[in-house]
Design an enzyme around this catalytic site. Structure first.
Site, PDB file in Angstrom:
ATOM      1  N   GLU A   1      33.970  45.032  42.911  1.00  0.00           N
ATOM      2  CA  GLU A   1      32.050  45.195  42.484  1.00  0.00           C
ATOM      3  C   GLU A   1      31.805  46.402  42.732  1.00  0.00           C
ATOM      4  OE1 GLU A   1      31.119  41.620  44.136  1.00  0.00           O
ATOM      5  OE2 GLU A   1      31.671  40.303  42.613  1.00  0.00           O
TER       6      GLU A   1
ATOM      7  N   GLU B   1      37.323  37.293  39.185  1.00  0.00           N
ATOM      8  CA  GLU B   1      36.704  35.976  40.206  1.00  0.00           C
ATOM      9  C   GLU B   1      37.073  34.747  39.201  1.00  0.00           C
ATOM     10  OE1 GLU B   1      34.510  37.359  43.288  1.00  0.00           O
ATOM     11  OE2 GLU B   1      35.933  39.191  43.447  1.00  0.00           O
TER      12      GLU B   1
HETATM   13  C1  BG6 Z   1      32.586  37.884  44.760  1.00  0.00           C
HETATM   14  C2  BG6 Z   1      32.644  38.750  45.780  1.00  0.00           C
HETATM   15  O1  BG6 Z   1      31.070  38.816  45.017  1.00  0.00           O
HETATM   16  O2  BG6 Z   1      32.047  36.648  44.963  1.00  0.00           O
HETATM   17  C3  BG6 Z   1      34.174  38.128  46.549  1.00  0.00           C
HETATM   18  O3  BG6 Z   1      34.107  39.867  45.030  1.00  0.00           O
HETATM   19  C4  BG6 Z   1      33.129  36.730  46.883  1.00  0.00           C
HETATM   20  O4  BG6 Z   1      34.352  38.708  48.128  1.00  0.00           O
HETATM   21  C5  BG6 Z   1      32.165  36.196  45.970  1.00  0.00           C
HETATM   22  O5  BG6 Z   1      33.629  35.952  48.358  1.00  0.00           O
HETATM   23  C6  BG6 Z   1      31.909  34.767  46.345  1.00  0.00           C
HETATM   24  O6  BG6 Z   1      31.026  34.467  47.218  1.00  0.00           O
HETATM   25  P1  BG6 Z   1      30.444  33.873  48.228  1.00  0.00           P
HETATM   26  O7  BG6 Z   1      29.043  34.579  48.887  1.00  0.00           O
HETATM   27  O8  BG6 Z   1      30.582  32.830  47.364  1.00  0.00           O
HETATM   28  O9  BG6 Z   1      31.789  34.153  48.808  1.00  0.00           O
END
Ligand code: BG6
Length: 484
Positions: free
Chosen positions: A188, A381
């Site tokens: 990201e 992701e």
């Molecule tokens: C992404 C990141 O933005 O979102 C992760 O690459 C992160 O590191 C994921 O954990 C989910 O976000 P959060 O804040 O729910 O953990």
């Protein structure tokens, strides 16, 4: 339902700082994320512990032994990696996305030689993956930098970071590229615009530049570092592909007022521009114009145009969690780049953390990217952060997660039917880990429950959730069977 390609890369993703733990083992140095402190707050309260200021940082250092720093603990993957990778294999993972901890190899970022313990740790992981035919997908940096670099040169604001980073990534390529076929340079890379501390390991208030100039200066350094890494990879790795990654925000205009539509388009240009650079090899005009109009002051790295042109990636990857809506009405206007927005889309349900659940938005985004870039797209992701309950019989019933993932996988299938070239899907936090934005264990994403709470109490034992069996069947049927 569209047929997923035969070699579609099904799997899951984690990051070193949120998962490994063992922050003081084997000579590992502290990272800037080790200084992010857990603060109690309501789930949907818009207070982000990741936005550490210089003043907070000093306070965290002063109270090193009293405050709660969950990233230091992660989910104990460092100790449990064999058991964890066996669980991934049991689900039939084709790929496992993970990241390497820079400060586990180079504790301050300045060392010439890496720590041998760290080097061996990642060899062990790759050979464990190989045992089960799991293809590692390795992110070279998932935000965390050695904290020494935050303290001494204000992280990515400094051009010196480019050399330090290259020393690290060249080592990764030389040491591991025989064992790894898929790489991502930066996780990201656009996150720095939302959280300069998290994404840049820096304090904008310590810069001589305006906060916006400081952020874009640092992002420029990251883009150069990424391009030079890609170039080195092409010239030295004997195999494999290398990609980039952004947090993709597919947002909608709040009304059909052309002003709202224009603002949404501008938001989109902003969101895409790092990928524009990393895929097409140059800054888009719209961003250069924005810099000029808004006095964003960049010290351009010598020869940057050639470097960016020579450092374009093989595939584009994204995280995709939610969409939001954009309005130009003054009281609803939020700064460009704001991550989770206040305005609610009445057509969407939201998670407990206020994220609008939108599988169709994923289909839209995949089509958009497919048309825009013409390179394979990897969804690295996606997933649902939720409260899970471990029942007395050692089970976790998570139909909400199955429902969320089913809808998103269906949307990928539809995008494939539309003609999109999607090569894989790694759902986020496949084994529970510390959430990033909220720095807590209780926001869980995994197919596997980890018995630990926000303070680090618990056995850290692993339990299969209902979604574990469901995902196993999805993978076994190559996306044909989505019902549970
Ligand atoms: C992404 C990141 O933005 O979102 C992760 O690459 C992160 O590191 C994921 O954990 C989910 O976000 P959060 O804040 O729910 O953990």
């Amino acid at each position: 339902m569209a047929n997923f390609p035969e070699n579609f890369l099904w799997g899951g993703a984690t990051s070193d700082s949120q998962y490994e733990g063992a922050y003081n083992v084997g000579g590992r140095g502290l990272s800037h994320m080790d200084y992010i402190r857990r603060v109690e707050k309501a789930d949907d309260e818009k207070v982000f512990p990741i936005n550490v200021t210089k003043e907070m940082f000093e306070d965290h250092k002063k109270h090193e032994n009293e405050y709660n720093f969950p990233f230091r603990r992660g989910s104990h993957f460092y100790d449990d990696y064999k058991e964890d990778i066996a669980l991934l294999a049991e689900m039939g993972f084709k790929t496992y996305r993970m990241s390497i901890c820079w400060s586990r190899l180079f504790p301050t970022g300045l060392e010439k030689e890496p720590c041998e313990d760290g080097v061996q740790f990642y060899h062990h992981i790759f050979s464990e993956c190989k045992k089960y035919n799991i293809e590692p997908l390795v992110t070279m940096i998932h935000y965390d930098i050695p904290v020494y670099l935050t303290e001494t040169i204000n992280g990515w604001e400094s051009p010196k970071m480019i050399d330090y980073f290259l020393h690290y990534t060249k080592f990764l390529i030389d040491e591991y590229s025989n064992e790894v076929n898929y790489w991502i340079t930066f996780n990201e890379i656009n996150m720095i615009m939302n959280s300069p501390y998290l994404g840049g390991g820096m304090f904008t208030e310590c810069s001589k530049k305006s906060p916006e100039s400081c952020i874009h200066q640092a992002l420029h350094h990251q883009l150069i570092a990424s391009a030079l890494t890609v170039k080195y990879f092409r010239e030295n790795a004997k195999q494999g592909k290398i990609g980039n990654m952004i947090a993709r925000l597919q947002n909608y205009a709040a009304t059909c007022d052309p002003k709202d539509v224009l603002a949404t388009q501008q938001q989109s240009q902003f969101n895409y521009f790092p990928t524009d650079i990393q895929v097409k090899g140059k800054y888009p005009k719209s961003i250069l114009n924005y810099y000029q109009k808004n006095q964003v002051d960049i010290d351009w790295y010598p020869g940057y145009e050639k470097i960016l042109k020579e450092g374009t990636v093989d595939f584009a990857s994204i995280s995709y969690y939610h969409t939001a809506i954009i309005s130009t009405e003054l009281d609803k206007k939020e700064p460009i780049g704001a991550f989770v927005r206040k305005l609610e889309n009445p057509y969407l349900q939201r998670t407990s953390w206020g994220w609008g659940i939108d599988p169709t938005g994923l289909r839209i985004t995949l089509n958009d990217m497919n048309d825009r870039y013409g390179v394979p797209i990897f969804i690295v992701e996606n997933g649902l952060g939720a409260h899970d309950t471990l029942t007395e019989d050692g089970k976790v019933h998570d139909p909400y997660r199955i429902e969320y993932m089913k809808a998103h996988i269906q949307a990928i299938g539809e995008a494939l039917e539309d003609g999109c070239d999607v090569i894989g899907y790694t759902s986020w936090g496949c084994i529970d880990l510390v959430s990033c934005g909220d720095c807590q264990m209780t926001k869980r994403y995994g197919f596997v429950y980890v018995d630990a709470d926000d303070e680090g109490n618990g056995s850290y034992k692993r339990y299969r959730k209902d979604s574990f069996d469901w995902y196993k069947e999805v993978i076994a049927s190559n996306g044909e069977i989505l019902e549970n």
